[in-house]
Design a protein around this motif. Structure first.
Motif, PDB file in Angstrom:
ATOM      1  N   GLY A   2       0.796  -1.203   0.000  1.00 53.56           N
ATOM      2  CA  GLY A   2       0.000   0.000   0.000  1.00 53.56           C
ATOM      3  C   GLY A   2       0.837   1.264   0.000  1.00 53.56           C
ATOM      4  O   GLY A   2       2.056   1.236   0.199  1.00 53.56           O
ATOM      5  N   VAL A   3       0.127   2.393  -0.208  1.00 52.27           N
ATOM      6  CA  VAL A   3       0.819   3.675  -0.247  1.00 52.27           C
ATOM      7  C   VAL A   3       1.499   3.976   1.072  1.00 52.27           C
ATOM      8  O   VAL A   3       2.639   4.451   1.113  1.00 52.27           O
ATOM      9  N   SER A   4       0.818   3.681   2.196  1.00 52.21           N
ATOM     10  CA  SER A   4       1.403   3.964   3.505  1.00 52.21           C
ATOM     11  C   SER A   4       2.648   3.119   3.755  1.00 52.21           C
ATOM     12  O   SER A   4       3.618   3.588   4.361  1.00 52.21           O
ATOM     13  N   ALA A   5       2.624   1.861   3.288  1.00 55.31           N
ATOM     14  CA  ALA A   5       3.788   0.995   3.461  1.00 55.31           C
ATOM     15  C   ALA A   5       4.965   1.509   2.644  1.00 55.31           C
ATOM     16  O   ALA A   5       6.117   1.495   3.099  1.00 55.31           O
ATOM     17  N   LEU A   6       4.676   1.968   1.424  1.00 53.45           N
ATOM     18  CA  LEU A   6       5.736   2.532   0.586  1.00 53.45           C
ATOM     19  C   LEU A   6       6.300   3.809   1.208  1.00 53.45           C
ATOM     20  O   LEU A   6       7.509   4.047   1.181  1.00 53.45           O
ATOM     21  N   ALA A   7       5.427   4.612   1.792  1.00 52.12           N
ATOM     22  CA  ALA A   7       5.886   5.838   2.450  1.00 52.12           C
ATOM     23  C   ALA A   7       6.751   5.497   3.654  1.00 52.12           C
ATOM     24  O   ALA A   7       7.777   6.142   3.899  1.00 52.12           O
ATOM     25  N   ALA A  30       4.937   8.090   8.547  1.00 51.42           N
ATOM     26  CA  ALA A  30       4.592   6.707   8.217  1.00 51.42           C
ATOM     27  C   ALA A  30       5.634   5.744   8.765  1.00 51.42           C
ATOM     28  O   ALA A  30       5.306   4.675   9.299  1.00 51.42           O
ATOM     29  N   PHE A  31       6.890   6.110   8.653  1.00 48.34           N
ATOM     30  CA  PHE A  31       7.974   5.271   9.164  1.00 48.34           C
ATOM     31  C   PHE A  31       7.915   5.147  10.681  1.00 48.34           C
ATOM     32  O   PHE A  31       8.036   4.045  11.223  1.00 48.34           O
ATOM     33  N   ALA A  32       7.722   6.258  11.380  1.00 52.79           N
ATOM     34  CA  ALA A  32       7.698   6.237  12.840  1.00 52.79           C
ATOM     35  C   ALA A  32       6.594   5.328  13.378  1.00 52.79           C
ATOM     36  O   ALA A  32       6.727   4.757  14.469  1.00 52.79           O
ATOM     37  N   ALA A  33       5.519   5.178  12.614  1.00 53.84           N
ATOM     38  CA  ALA A  33       4.403   4.343  13.038  1.00 53.84           C
ATOM     39  C   ALA A  33       4.497   2.912  12.514  1.00 53.84           C
ATOM     40  O   ALA A  33       3.607   2.098  12.776  1.00 53.84           O
ATOM     41  N   THR A  34       5.600   2.582  11.807  1.00 56.06           N
ATOM     42  CA  THR A  34       5.725   1.261  11.169  1.00 56.06           C
ATOM     43  C   THR A  34       7.094   0.653  11.463  1.00 56.06           C
ATOM     44  O   THR A  34       8.019   0.741  10.643  1.00 56.06           O
TER      45      THR A  34
END
Length: 260
Positions: A2-7, A30-34
């Motif tokens: 998904g877009v969020s995963a790519l971000a 997005a990274f900080a939350a993943t």
């Protein structure tokens, strides 16, 4: 994906390397939350660094190329975490006093010694790796890098920040349950040297280093800040390389269990 995963992946690349990606606010959030986004970068950086050990050159030259590649790709921002924790480690006082030292821009003897030990340790480990069969050396390097990134993800999921800052941006949005996916993504690294246990040892060594940073930071600093994340990256890599080398020498092959 998904877009969020790519971000998130773009943000991880921007934070963990010098590659021109993920430098905008959306990618960072997005990274900080993943926490899982740490792991693909571990495979990427590990693969690039391992390529230095495939260059047809004398062992010392390969070791130097490994060091140059690591810091050429990742930069020295995370080494600053080692330096700051080194200075804080030699300070007598409570966690608040040690946190004040982290903000001091003056480089003390603790910082110099800590960074020197890490760089010397990496150089010696790389020299030892250069003398191993290349599939084992490559597997250890990649697994150590993956283990270091798993360690950073573990800090994000298990640690608590002592104040607002870089560390809190990770710890505030993640919990212990968020560590499941990073662990699953790290698991394939075990197969890199199968049936030899070297890659397993590399992952284990990185996690031992992570546990040490988490324990010390929580006790001495009151929690994990940005410096703890940087130090975990560097010390996790170092612990991973030596864990892999130890496993290579002490456990030549994994003993497979078979039913009687």
């Amino acid at each position: 994906m998904g877009v969020s995963a790519l971000a998130a992946l773009s943000g991880a690349i921007g934070f963990l390397t010098r590659l021109p990606a993920g430098r905008d606010a959306d990618a960072w959030d997005a990274f900080a939350a993943t926490p899982a986004a740490f792991l693909p970068v571990g495979y990427l950086v590990g693969g690039v660094a391992a390529a230095a050990l495939l260059v047809p050159a004398p062992d010392p030259a390969q070791a130097f190329l490994y060091l140059a590649t690591i810091y050429g790709v990742t930069g020295i921002n995370h080494v600053d975490g080692v330096a700051d924790l080194g200075d804080a480690a030699v300070v007598h006082g409570d966690p608040e006093r040690r946190r004040e030292v982290l903000k001091d821009t003056t480089v003390g003897v603790g910082a110099v010694l800590a960074v020197a030990l890490v760089v010397a340790g990496l150089a010696l480990a790389a020299l030892a790796l250069a003398g191993l069969p290349w599939p084992i050396a490559v597997g250890i390097v990649v697994a150590a890098e993956v283990g270091a990134k798993l360690g950073m993800a573990a800090l994000a999921c298990l640690g608590a920040a002592p104040h607002d800052g870089l560390g809190s941006q990770f710890t505030a949005t993640n919990g212990a349950g968020s560590l499941v996916v990073p662990a699953l993504l790290a698991a394939p690294a075990v197969a890199l040297t199968w049936p030899n246990a070297a890659a397993t040892g590399a992952l284990a060594g990185a996690l031992v280093a992570t546990a040490a940073v988490l324990h010390w930071s929580t006790r001495a600093l009151g929690g994990v800040g940005g410096d703890a994340f940087g130090a975990t990256n560097e010390l996790g890599r170092l612990g991973g390389l030596y864990g892999g080398l130890l496993a290579w020498s002490l456990l030549p092959e994994v003993i497979l269990w078979t039913p009687s």
